[in-house]
Scaffold this active site. Structure first.
Site, PDB file in Angstrom:
ATOM      1  N   ARG A   1       3.898  26.682  38.425  1.00 45.47           N
ATOM      2  CA  ARG A   1       4.142  28.837  37.103  1.00 45.47           C
ATOM      3  C   ARG A   1       3.996  29.384  37.517  1.00 45.47           C
ATOM      4  NH1 ARG A   1       2.557  29.273  31.294  1.00 45.47           N
ATOM      5  NH2 ARG A   1       1.249  29.821  31.219  1.00 45.47           N
TER       6      ARG A   1
ATOM      7  N   HIS B   1       1.608  34.114  26.788  1.00 46.39           N
ATOM      8  CA  HIS B   1       0.249  34.803  26.519  1.00 46.39           C
ATOM      9  C   HIS B   1       0.100  34.589  25.490  1.00 46.39           C
ATOM     10  CE1 HIS B   1       0.204  34.884  31.515  1.00 46.39           C
ATOM     11  NE2 HIS B   1       0.610  32.868  30.971  1.00 46.39           N
TER      12      HIS B   1
END
Length: 301
Positions: A250, A273
């Site tokens: 990631r 996010h």
């Protein structure tokens, strides 16, 4: 020998006028004013020959990446961000600017550690480690490819159901932290390996009715721990010496995108996010991007 570009001649005056206003309005101490002068001067040197009011958010992001890259502490960077935020608020009050380039820039969290990542060469070695003639290792290759192509969290990857995969549009539907949903493109390479796994690997592994995309050798859904052990196994086969974490791919996904010129906000959306400051930690790896930007745009490059 190419000389280093000099700061814009007006920047010194911009800084001193701000410090005068800060002293008159807030009665700031000499130490505070000196620290602000130092931080703003360093930023002025970095953006040379640009004038301070002309700065855009991407210039600030590049400066923050540079600071982390040369090893400056998060505490020092937080102070520098504070100085820049107050400086650009001053320019807005003085009607020299309408929007601050610091609007979306957040201070680094205290003690925030840099994510462990891999070079592109190491990622290639890791992706090629599984023996894809074996159904279970074909599954692992598809999982590694999808993880690197999408930046999913490991928990998101192992939780994928068949209905979350759209091969026609080459996207993955993800329900992330806090139930937030996002669509992430998977790319041709990951799509190809996923298709191979679904055609040849998954049918050989599935023993009971299940809608999990990736199943264990027992034919049921996988655990995070199982996949983490698989990653470590392939890292050993690929002779990767770097310390890994379950989210190493990631992190590699995010850092390699930035290195190749991706916009920070696009990376933020793909990672899921909610706060841009969480994504900003990846800018420390943007060294290659910074060099290419400098070479492409600086008149003396």
């Amino acid at each position: 020998m190419v000389s280093k570009p000099q700061p814009h001649p007006a920047n010194h005056e911009h800084i001193e006028l701000f410090l005068d206003a800060l002293f008159l309005e807030s009665g700031s101490s000499d130490n505070t004013l000196s620290a602000y002068r130092t931080d703003l001067t360093k930023f002025s040197d970095f953006i040379a020959p640009m004038e301070l009011p002309a700065v855009e958010t991407q210039n600030v992001e590049q400066y923050l990446a540079y600071r982390v890259d040369i090893g400056l502490s998060p505490r020092s960077t937080a102070r520098s961000i504070s100085a820049l935020k107050r400086f650009y608020q001053h320019l807005i009050r003085e009607k020299q600017l309408r929007i601050s380039p610091m609007e979306t820039i957040s201070r680094p969290k205290a003690g925030q550690s840099l994510p462990k990542t891999l070079s592109e060469t190491d990622v290639e070695a890791l992706l090629h480690a599984p023996n894809v003639e074996e159904p279970m290792e074909l599954r692992d290759r598809a999982m590694l490819e999808l993880l690197y192509a999408t930046g999913l969290r490991v928990s998101e990857l192992i939780g994928l159901r068949m209905e979350h995969i759209n091969q026609n549009q080459a996207v993955v539907f993800v329900k992330g932290k806090g139930g937030k949903e996002r669509l992430v493109p998977m790319g041709e390479e990951a799509l190809d390996w996923l298709a191979r796994y679904l055609k040849f690997g998954r049918p050989a592994l599935v023993k009971h009715a299940t809608d999990f995309v990736f199943v264990s050798k027992r034919g049921v859904g996988m655990t995070r721990q199982t996949f983490w052990h698989r990653i470590k196994h392939y890292a050993m086969l690929a002779n990767i010496k770097s310390d890994l974490s379950p989210h190493t791919l990631r992190h590699a996904f995010a850092t390699h995108l930035l290195n190749h010129g991706a916009d920070l906000r696009v990376v933020q959306m793909m990672l899921g996010h909610s706060d841009l400051s969480t994504t900003q930690i990846y800018t420390h790896v943007a060294n290659e991007r910074l060099k290419s930007v400098h070479q492409a745009h600086h008149p003396r490059a």
